[in-house]
Design a protein around this motif. Structure first.
Motif: not given
Length: 452
Positions: A308, A312, A375, A403, A417, A420-421, A424, A430-431
């Motif tokens: 990861q 990413n 996205k 991701n 998600n 780590y993403n 927000l 994020t994508s």
């Protein structure tokens, strides 16, 4: 399996000498070339390696790894081969197949002989001269592939003993390859199990570069426990930049038995200075360094924390890799190009306060397959997580994701998600992406995004 490094001493040695700067060679249009300390592809476009190492010689059945690495964003792969002296020999036919797998997946192949690892200290290790014998014996698989292949003469060609002849031996190996018709860019590894704590490569790089009749040699440093501080990393790489000598981080990890390398600085400094890097390694490690696997059991949907991070994370492969321009305008040879233009992404709807939206894009499409990207964007307030849902209308299916964690019930898909993403800030995005299949039609679905 990657052999454990045996690093003598705890500290780097004192600087021994200055590096000699060298002039620029003429551009070699037939393949990769080096100029002013930079690597250029056959179109004259600068190429910065962003990839990983793959232990092909021990896992020859794992041919799907090339496609998986490409899907994760890599533009290059360093492929472990064997001369037959320590491990089973990779034949010319096998090397031809490896190169074709790289080409099919638009990857640049860095081919290396692993049997040289730790020569002078590791039992059974072979000389660079012996590695050249192997390359010349399979020259038929290499000649004509200069646009797609870089020849890394031998992995970590000396341990911590007997490395004083590194410069002479390396220069002689390069000259033998050139005399034998190998016109590719050549990569050479440092001694001291690749880590050059003695600065032997650093202080003799100019002489070795000049010894190459084609002036087309790249230097490779392996960064493990010796490079555990930002100062050591930036000083070493920076000296090559100042001397206008090409340098690549040919191996590195997030941890090691000999110390804790500073992978964040390795990646950040490389990105800021146009230096290539190739992390160790995709999967299949043993001998006590299993933690360096990026994917568990070669499964791209089961990345480890190291996987990861390098694919990413900040300054990682997905964010920084640029495909070699020699592949521009081409399509995977195993598929048929699409006959229609992929549909564009629908505009997201206006989110409620604290909500989120999602947009869907078909990044690439070919007959029977496609790559999609979604996205997710936070609304006017920050969110701590998100869930995106959609339903395919034409029987599309998803086979591989990154991701996000994606599940489905028939045509209805749900993406959540990963660790780590999820968080927000207001208006931040994020994508995540996926590979899918389609038949007949591939219309864009409507998406909903729910914060969590």
């Amino acid at each position: 399996m990657k052999k454990l490094l045996s690093v003598a001493g705890a500290a780097l040695l004192t600087v021994l000498a200055a590096i000699f700067a060298v002039g620029q060679p003429a551009h070699a249009a037939a393949g990769f070339s080096v100029s002013n300390g930079r690597l250029y592809d056959a179109n004259g476009t600068e190429f910065v390696m962003r990839g990983v190492n793959h232990a092909h010689t021990w896992y020859p059945q794992q041919t799907s790894s090339f496609a998986n690495l490409k899907a994760l964003g890599a533009n290059s792969v360093r492929v472990v081969l064997a001369s037959g002296d320590r491990w089973a020999r990779n034949s010319a036919a096998d090397v031809t197949n490896v190169i074709s797998l790289c080409q099919a997946n638009k990857l640049i192949c860095v081919l290396e002989v692993h049997d040289t690892t730790g020569y002078g200290e590791q039992s059974g290790a072979i000389t660079l001269d012996r590695a050249v014998d192997y390359w010349l014996s399979i020259a038929g698989a290499l000649v004509g592939q200069e646009k797609y292949v870089i020849v890394n003469i031998g992995n970590e060609p000396y341990g911590n003993q007997g490395y004083a002849t590194w410069a002479t031996d390396t220069a002689n190996a390069i000259k033998r390859l050139r005399a034998g018709g190998i016109n590719h860019t050549i990569m050479v590894d440092a001694p001291n199990w690749g880590q050059d704590w003695s600065f032997t490569m650093r202080d003799n790089a100019g002489t070795v570069f000049t010894a190459d009749p084609a002036k087309n040699t790249v230097f490779s440093i392996h960064m493990y426990g010796v490079f555990d501080t930002a100062a050591e990393i930036t000083d070493y790489l920076g000296r090559f930049r100042t001397a206008k000598l090409p340098i690549v981080v040919g191996e590195f990890g997030f941890d090691h038995s000999d110390g804790n390398p500073d992978e964040d600085t390795i990646m950040a400094y490389s990105q800021a200075n146009g230096i290539g890097y190739l992390g160790w390694s995709w999967s299949g490690n043993g001998g006590g360094v299993e933690y360096l696997d990026m994917a568990t059991n070669f499964d791209p949907n089961n990345l480890t924390s190291w996987g990861q991070r390098i694919f990413n994370g900040a300054n990682g492969i997905r964010a920084t890799a640029r495909e070699a321009s020699v592949y521009s305008g081409t399509t995977p040879p195993t598929t048929t190009p699409p006959t229609t233009t992929p549909p564009s992404s629908p505009p997201p709807t206006t989110p409620p306060a604290g909500g989120c939206t999602a947009g869907y894009t078909i990044v690439n499409s070919w007959q029977g397959g496609f790559q999609g990207e979604v996205k997710a964007t936070a609304g006017p307030s920050a969110i701590t997580g998100w869930t995106v849902r959609w339903t395919f209308a034409n029987g599309q299916t998803i086979s591989q994701t990154w991701n996000a964690t994606i599940s489905n019930s028939g045509a209805a898909y749900t993406a959540r998600n990963v660790d780590y993403n999820g968080g927000l800030g207001a208006g931040a995005s994020t994508s995540f992406g996926f590979l899918g299949s389609w038949n007949g039609s591939n219309t864009t679905p409507s998406l909903t995004c729910t914060p969590s």
